[in-house]
Design a protein around this motif. Structure first.
Motif, PDB file in Angstrom:
ATOM      1  N   ALA A   1       3.455   6.106  -5.132  1.00  0.00           N
ATOM      2  CA  ALA A   1       4.074   5.997  -6.555  1.00  0.00           C
ATOM      3  C   ALA A   1       2.712   6.021  -7.465  1.00  0.00           C
ATOM      4  CB  ALA A   1       4.739   4.841  -6.846  1.00  0.00           C
ATOM      5  N   GLY A   2       1.443   5.697  -7.110  1.00  0.00           N
ATOM      6  CA  GLY A   2       0.151   5.502  -7.858  1.00  0.00           C
ATOM      7  C   GLY A   2       0.321   4.647  -8.854  1.00  0.00           C
TER       8      GLY A   2
ATOM      9  N   PRO B   1       1.162  -1.122  -0.203  1.00  0.00           N
ATOM     10  CA  PRO B   1       0.026   0.020  -0.064  1.00  0.00           C
ATOM     11  C   PRO B   1       0.955   1.309   0.038  1.00  0.00           C
ATOM     12  CG  PRO B   1      -0.170  -1.266   2.130  1.00  0.00           C
ATOM     13  CD  PRO B   1       0.564  -2.192   1.137  1.00  0.00           C
ATOM     14  N   ALA B   2       1.885   1.257   0.569  1.00  0.00           N
ATOM     15  CA  ALA B   2       3.060   2.516   0.596  1.00  0.00           C
ATOM     16  C   ALA B   2       3.354   2.627  -1.016  1.00  0.00           C
ATOM     17  CB  ALA B   2       4.403   2.077   1.676  1.00  0.00           C
ATOM     18  N   ILE B   3       3.425   1.615  -1.587  1.00  0.00           N
ATOM     19  CA  ILE B   3       4.065   2.007  -3.167  1.00  0.00           C
ATOM     20  C   ILE B   3       2.765   2.730  -3.699  1.00  0.00           C
ATOM     21  CG2 ILE B   3       4.641   0.868  -5.267  1.00  0.00           C
ATOM     22  CD1 ILE B   3       6.197  -1.058  -3.783  1.00  0.00           C
TER      23      ILE B   3
ATOM     24  N   VAL C   1       8.639   6.424 -12.487  1.00  0.00           N
ATOM     25  CA  VAL C   1       7.735   7.204 -11.297  1.00  0.00           C
ATOM     26  C   VAL C   1       8.998   7.220 -10.233  1.00  0.00           C
ATOM     27  CG1 VAL C   1       6.049   7.195  -9.884  1.00  0.00           C
ATOM     28  CG2 VAL C   1       5.809   6.073 -11.950  1.00  0.00           C
ATOM     29  N   PRO C   2       9.302   8.671  -9.988  1.00  0.00           N
ATOM     30  CA  PRO C   2      10.101   9.018  -8.903  1.00  0.00           C
ATOM     31  C   PRO C   2       9.817   8.236  -7.656  1.00  0.00           C
ATOM     32  CG  PRO C   2       8.741  10.863  -9.107  1.00  0.00           C
ATOM     33  CD  PRO C   2       8.510   9.864 -10.421  1.00  0.00           C
ATOM     34  N   ILE C   3      10.998   7.861  -6.842  1.00  0.00           N
ATOM     35  CA  ILE C   3      10.655   7.158  -5.352  1.00  0.00           C
ATOM     36  C   ILE C   3      10.810   8.268  -4.730  1.00  0.00           C
ATOM     37  CG2 ILE C   3      11.546   5.496  -3.941  1.00  0.00           C
ATOM     38  CD1 ILE C   3      12.858   3.854  -6.026  1.00  0.00           C
TER      39      ILE C   3
END
Length: 369
Positions: free
Chosen positions: A185-186, A179-181, A232-234
């Motif tokens: 990051a969407g 879920p954090a990703i 996508v940027p971290i």
């Protein structure tokens, strides 16, 4: 002009080109052969007037379309094709009017179907007529004149609550990385499940594949569209959540699953246990037999729990944050991997509506102070 010859087996054969195709007619007498030829000419004339049978065109369309559709979408497409065949069975393509189609769509609306379902049905019908025109010499598409019924219900996914968002942010440990990703990051769920260690490098996530579950088993496929290929940027919160957790993985290992991606059932159980662990699951009202019995011999049941929110809702939360932070629609489209900027712009429209609500609150507070 029909050509006639007598075959070695004694049958009379006549050949005739009908609608561009050579047809062969056989019989023991010239009269019998002529009767078959006349019947074929009448059938061809009727077919020209009525158009090709809808069911034949729909099946031909599906044979061409099915290999081009992602596995997860095939069932929905097929259902729409079969539904249309039920509506127009026995009718020719030229016999079916926009009024006929509208009547069926209105019937769907009366049954409680939502806007998305009815719009999808209309789209598939239009594709069938487009196929007929392009591949079978058709000459009309009644769907181009058709408008969807007004006032159709539109189902919208509930946005995660502030408490749900806070708890996701507070618990990135274990499976909480998934879920954090989604949050930071969407990515789509299939894209997250397909991530390998080598896809996270140089401060960015390279999205180049997705997991699609064939029943329960994972298969790797290309992303939904060309736009879904992206970098996508971290962001800093995701960097902190990752920490050193990937150090023990090989470059080809999947972040969720190890040597192979997670099965669907394993993912669903992991998401449920995570949701229960952070206090965001509820009783679904469903029960299953435990296989045990009470002291009086009655079967014992256990409640089936459901998560309060889905992974996709967190992807939507990322989109909402892009809007709140005034990231341009063009950049947001790239980060989200949308094929159509209109999809991205819908978030900006919804954000404006919420901004009006916030403005109402502020103005009320001002004038009542």
């Amino acid at each position: 002009m029909a050509k006639t010859k007598k075959r070695a087996d004694g049958l009379i054969e006549r050949c005739r080109v009908i609608d561009g195709k050579t047809r062969h007619f056989y019989g023991r007498t010239a009269k019998e052969v002529q009767a078959k030829l006349d019947a074929a000419l009448i059938e061809a004339s009727t077919r020209r007037d009525r158009g090709d049978p809808f069911c034949e065109v729909a099946e031909a369309f599906w044979r061409t379309k099915e290999p081009c559709i992602k596995y997860g979408s095939r069932r929905g497409y097929r259902h729409k094709v079969e539904l249309a065949k039920g509506w127009f069975e026995g009718q020719g393509m030229r016999e079916i009017t926009s009024t006929d189609i509208n009547r069926e769509l209105m019937h769907m609306a009366a049954q409680g179907y939502a806007y998305k379902s009815i719009a999808g049905q209309k789209s598939v019908l239009s594709l069938i007529w487009q196929y007929w025109c392009a591949e079978m010499n058709g000459d009309t598409n009644p769907c181009t004149l058709l408008k969807l019924p007004q006032g159709l219900p539109q189902k919208k996914r509930r946005a995660p609550t502030e408490q749900e968002i806070a708890d996701v942010k507070a618990h990135p440990e274990g499976f909480g990385l998934c879920p954090a990703i989604m949050m930071y990051a969407g990515l789509r769920l299939g894209e997250v499940m397909a991530l390998q260690k080598k896809d996270l490098a140089d401060g960015a996530i390279r999205v180049c594949k997705a997991v699609v579950w064939h029943n329960n088993y994972p298969e790797l496929e290309d992303p939904k569209t060309d736009s879904a290929y992206r970098t996508v940027p971290i962001l800093k919160p995701l960097q902190d959540a990752l920490g050193s957790r990937l150090d023990d993985l090989a470059d080809d290992d999947f972040i969720f699953g190890g040597k192979k991606p997670m099965t669907k059932s394993r993912y669903q159980n992991a998401w449920l246990q995570y949701s229960i662990g952070i206090g965001h699951a509820h009783d679904s009202g469903k029960r299953y037999k435990t296989g045990k019995k009470s002291k009086d011999g009655a079967p014992l049941y256990k409640a089936i729990m459901e998560p309060d929110f889905t992974a996709h809702q967190l992807r939507h939360e990322f989109a909402s944050v892009l809007v709140e932070c005034q990231i341009s629609p063009q950049v947001a489209k790239e980060l989200m991997g949308h094929a159509d900027i209109l999809t991205t712009q819908r978030w900006y429209v919804e954000a404006k509506a919420s901004a009006v609500d916030e403005a109402t609150r502020i103005l009320n507070a001002h004038f009542t102070a």
